[in-house]
Design a protein around this motif. Sequence first.
Motif, PDB file in Angstrom:
ATOM      1  N   VAL A   1      -0.740   9.266   5.801  1.00 34.97           N
ATOM      2  CA  VAL A   1      -0.495   8.349   6.902  1.00 34.97           C
ATOM      3  C   VAL A   1      -1.798   7.863   7.530  1.00 34.97           C
ATOM      4  CG1 VAL A   1      -0.236  10.144   8.670  1.00 34.97           C
ATOM      5  CG2 VAL A   1       0.944   7.954   8.947  1.00 34.97           C
TER       6      VAL A   1
ATOM      7  N   SER B   1       1.950  -2.040  13.729  1.00 28.68           N
ATOM      8  CA  SER B   1       3.044  -2.706  13.021  1.00 28.68           C
ATOM      9  C   SER B   1       3.533  -3.950  13.751  1.00 28.68           C
ATOM     10  CB  SER B   1       4.231  -1.736  12.852  1.00 28.68           C
ATOM     11  OG  SER B   1       3.852  -0.552  12.195  1.00 28.68           O
TER      12      SER B   1
ATOM     13  N   TRP C   1       6.203  -1.946   8.287  1.00 29.84           N
ATOM     14  CA  TRP C   1       6.077  -0.507   8.033  1.00 29.84           C
ATOM     15  C   TRP C   1       7.470   0.117   7.945  1.00 29.84           C
ATOM     16  CZ3 TRP C   1       1.128   2.227   9.707  1.00 29.84           C
ATOM     17  CH2 TRP C   1       1.065   3.506   9.139  1.00 29.84           C
TER      18      TRP C   1
ATOM     19  N   SER D   1      -2.854   4.897   5.583  1.00 32.11           N
ATOM     20  CA  SER D   1      -1.988   3.748   5.880  1.00 32.11           C
ATOM     21  C   SER D   1      -2.333   3.137   7.233  1.00 32.11           C
ATOM     22  CB  SER D   1      -0.517   4.177   5.862  1.00 32.11           C
ATOM     23  OG  SER D   1      -0.123   4.585   4.570  1.00 32.11           O
TER      24      SER D   1
ATOM     25  N   LEU E   1       4.010  -1.025   4.094  1.00 25.92           N
ATOM     26  CA  LEU E   1       3.649   0.391   4.044  1.00 25.92           C
ATOM     27  C   LEU E   1       4.895   1.261   4.158  1.00 25.92           C
ATOM     28  CD1 LEU E   1       1.337  -0.708   6.665  1.00 25.92           C
ATOM     29  CD2 LEU E   1       0.191   0.732   5.004  1.00 25.92           C
ATOM     30  N   GLN E   2       4.753   2.511   3.668  1.00 26.56           N
ATOM     31  CA  GLN E   2       5.821   3.503   3.786  1.00 26.56           C
ATOM     32  C   GLN E   2       5.181   4.825   4.183  1.00 26.56           C
ATOM     33  OE1 GLN E   2       4.796   2.902   0.463  1.00 26.56           O
ATOM     34  NE2 GLN E   2       5.284   0.738   0.742  1.00 26.56           N
TER      35      GLN E   2
ATOM     36  N   ALA F   1      -7.769   4.831   2.233  1.00 25.56           N
ATOM     37  CA  ALA F   1      -7.884   3.504   2.841  1.00 25.56           C
ATOM     38  C   ALA F   1      -8.869   2.628   2.081  1.00 25.56           C
ATOM     39  CB  ALA F   1      -8.306   3.637   4.303  1.00 25.56           C
TER      40      ALA F   1
ATOM     41  N   ALA G   1      -3.522  -0.656   7.889  1.00 22.92           N
ATOM     42  CA  ALA G   1      -2.709  -1.502   8.762  1.00 22.92           C
ATOM     43  C   ALA G   1      -3.550  -2.114   9.882  1.00 22.92           C
ATOM     44  CB  ALA G   1      -1.557  -0.691   9.345  1.00 22.92           C
TER      45      ALA G   1
ATOM     46  N   ASN H   1      -0.257  10.342  -5.552  1.00 26.20           N
ATOM     47  CA  ASN H   1      -0.014   9.632  -4.294  1.00 26.20           C
ATOM     48  C   ASN H   1      -0.726  10.297  -3.114  1.00 26.20           C
ATOM     49  OD1 ASN H   1       1.845   7.633  -5.358  1.00 26.20           O
ATOM     50  ND2 ASN H   1       3.318   9.299  -5.557  1.00 26.20           N
TER      51      ASN H   1
ATOM     52  N   PHE I   1       0.875  -1.166   0.000  1.00 32.24           N
ATOM     53  CA  PHE I   1       0.000   0.000   0.000  1.00 32.24           C
ATOM     54  C   PHE I   1       0.913   1.217   0.000  1.00 32.24           C
ATOM     55  CE2 PHE I   1      -2.610   3.272   2.063  1.00 32.24           C
ATOM     56  CZ  PHE I   1      -3.848   3.096   1.453  1.00 32.24           C
ATOM     57  N   GLY I   2       1.001   1.905  -1.155  1.00 31.44           N
ATOM     58  CA  GLY I   2       1.980   2.990  -1.168  1.00 31.44           C
ATOM     59  C   GLY I   2       2.071   3.764  -2.461  1.00 31.44           C
TER      60      GLY I   2
ATOM     61  N   GLY J   1       6.633   2.764  -2.640  1.00 24.80           N
ATOM     62  CA  GLY J   1       5.711   1.637  -2.685  1.00 24.80           C
ATOM     63  C   GLY J   1       5.962   0.739  -3.878  1.00 24.80           C
TER      64      GLY J   1
END
Length: 309
Positions: free
Chosen positions: A141, A181, A160, A144, A135-136, A119, A148, A114, A5-6, A39
Amino acid sequence: MILVFGSINIDLVARVAAIPRPGETVLADRYETLFGGKGANQAVAASRALAKTAGVAMVGRVGRDGFGDSALANLAKNGVATDHIRKGEAPTGCAFISVDQRGENAITVAAGANGAVAAEDAGDAVLAAARVLVLQMEVPVAASLAVARRARRNGTRVVWNLAPAPATLDAALCRDILSASDVLVVNEHEALAVAAALGAAQSDHAAAAASVARAGNCTCVVTAGAEGALAIHPDGRREHAPAHKITPVDTTGAGDTFVGVLAAGIADELPFAEALTRACYGASLACLALGAQAAMPERSAIEKWRVDG
């Protein structure tokens, strides 16, 4: 399956004698148009390193432009499923990269599409099928974090990569990321920053990683360039993997290669120490050619170097 996911970018790369300082202009003979985005890079690295019994899919966004079409075609060519990548009105993300004679780099990223990743782009079906979620920090965020948390409820392992670390890294954000994470991957500077944000400032990255692992009840992996990588687990157990001695050509994709290969090792259910060692070897190999994805090694190359040393 590994789900990434990125971010998805196009990289414009110029080789220069020296990376420009503020207010300075430097000249390059030419530039190259390459595929990037943390990603997408990690998805390609994972796909090349993963046992062929599994697969890699990506969730992200590109623009309705030529860069977006090229990025999607490249991911598919590298075995990454693109069914869950959406096209939007914002242009495809772009990174502007200068690489000096020592292989060091300076990167400016324009987020573009990006920044619209949501989500909801990760549907329940693809998330349920994922063994590992990667994830990054190049997409929102909040999106993400939501993905997560859903993944962990499904029993998916979450890796992550806290890069690029935001300028304002506070305790609340660190706790949110750690709580969502299983494995946090940071470099030396990021390890120190996270520990400091959590109120446990340390003078070296190993001590910082130990503080982060305890605070987050997760495994903290610190990449340290030529020193290799260190993993500290929640119970305090430590594992170290060496880096291969090389003369780097371009370090641009090394960190992303490390994360992708590590995720592949976890998905393949390798012992963590073995996954860590393969990730270090993969990252070293990725420094031997120009570009991010172009330099990422195949599984066979990692295994051969792992055996031959």
